[in-house]
Design an enzyme around this catalytic site. Structure first.
Site, PDB file in Angstrom:
ATOM      1  CG  ASP A  48      43.270  36.662  40.254  1.00 14.90           C
ATOM      2  OD1 ASP A  48      42.697  37.650  40.720  1.00 14.90           O
ATOM      3  OD2 ASP A  48      43.399  36.458  39.017  1.00 14.90           O
ATOM      4  CE1 TYR A  53      42.602  35.318  33.136  1.00 15.18           C
ATOM      5  CE2 TYR A  53      42.831  34.549  35.402  1.00 15.18           C
ATOM      6  CZ  TYR A  53      42.968  35.551  34.456  1.00 15.18           C
ATOM      7  OH  TYR A  53      43.481  36.759  34.824  1.00 15.18           O
ATOM      8  CE  LYS A  78      41.033  38.905  37.692  1.00 16.51           C
ATOM      9  NZ  LYS A  78      41.535  37.523  37.606  1.00 16.51           N
ATOM     10  CG  HIS A 111      38.827  40.196  33.165  1.00 14.11           C
ATOM     11  ND1 HIS A 111      38.915  38.829  33.044  1.00 14.11           N
ATOM     12  CD2 HIS A 111      40.108  40.637  33.227  1.00 14.11           C
ATOM     13  CE1 HIS A 111      40.197  38.463  33.036  1.00 14.11           C
ATOM     14  NE2 HIS A 111      40.927  39.548  33.138  1.00 14.11           N
TER      15      HIS A 111
END
Length: 276
Positions: A48, A53, A78, A111
């Site tokens: 994930d 990120y 996401k 998200h």
């Protein structure tokens, strides 16, 4: 019993693994590669990530070095808040797919809810799904009102809603709504960033089953039908977090853990986290 080589079946028939590796705040290439390789060796098949990120390229590089066949992996990423809108969403997806180095993404998600732009953003996700670029589409951090608004205008309901879920925050009303609408809930921060692991009840149950507190909490979520994505960069914890398929919590343990609920979050509340 729930088994490692099984998973939860989404509303469209796609199987999502029970346990995935969360990668939030995991960015250095060496750390990412070590975590991914440790996870895959331990039996993880679900990874994930998210655009925010800033590790999609590193994860893609690590996956390219793996001998695990692509069709045995379940890759989630996401859409970040600044990329909402129909054309922006399609462009952001292409960028994520390029960085991950894959032909398709297994689960693509919004998200966070974004006021006023969810409909056109979701329409783009439906396009991606219908043309086969993604195997499933979903949302993260959507409350009941967010989901109701989306469902009123969509052609395809979300298959997954990834939310904060742990013994202190069991999201009971949201669980009920998602179950009614065939939306699979997935847990982020299932270990409450480690805070829940010192809870005396959890420690006692862990000692009884000769497991760690983390394994008890993750097993509790799975027995509630909730897949988990615990985040760790530490090899022994990565291995520990998936070693939860050789025991089962009896009903009294499940009930006692349930009563730890305080409706207490450690992350932002989706009702107050909108990008304008």
């Amino acid at each position: 019993m729930i088994h490692l080589d099984e998973g939860t079946v989404l509303g469209n028939g796609v199987t999502m693994p029970w346990v995935g590796l969360g990668t939030c705040r995991l960015q250095r290439r060496q750390a990412v590669e070590r975590a991914i390789h440790t996870a895959l060796d331990a039996g993880y098949r679900s990874i994930d990530t998210a655009a925010i990120y800033q590790n999609e390229a590193e994860i893609g590089s690590a996956l390219q070095k793996s001998i695990i066949a692509r069709d045995r992996l379940f890759i989630t990423t996401k859409l970040w808040n600044t990329s909402h809108g129909y054309s922006h969403t399609l462009a952001a997806f292409d960028e994520s797919r390029r960085k991950l180095g894959v032909d398709y993404i297994d689960l693509y998600m919004i998200h966070w809810p974004s006021r006023g732009r969810i409909q056109e953003t979701w329409r783009a996700l439906e396009i991606l799904y219908n043309r086969g670029d993604v195997r499933a589409i979903g949302v993260c951090n959507f409350g009941v009102r967010d989901l109701q608004e989306l469902i009123r205008h969509c052609e395809i309901k979300p298959f997954v809603n990834q939310v904060e879920y742990h013994p202190r925050m069991n999201q009971k009303p949201l669980m009920h709504f998602c179950h009614q609408n065939n939306i699979q809930v997935q847990a982020w921060s299932p270990l409450m960033q480690g805070e829940i692991l010192s809870e005396s009840l959890i420690v006692q149950i862990a000692e009884k089953h000769e497991k760690t507190p983390a394994q008890v909490v993750l097993r509790w979520a799975l027995q509630n039908g909730i897949p988990v994505i615990p985040k760790s960069a530490t090899p022994h914890r990565i291995r520990e977090n998936i070693d939860i398929f050789d025991f089962e919590l009896p009903i009294e343990d499940m009930v006692n853990i349930h009563f730890l609920n305080e409706n207490r979050r450690i992350g932002p509340d989706s009702g107050h986290y909108f990008y304008d």
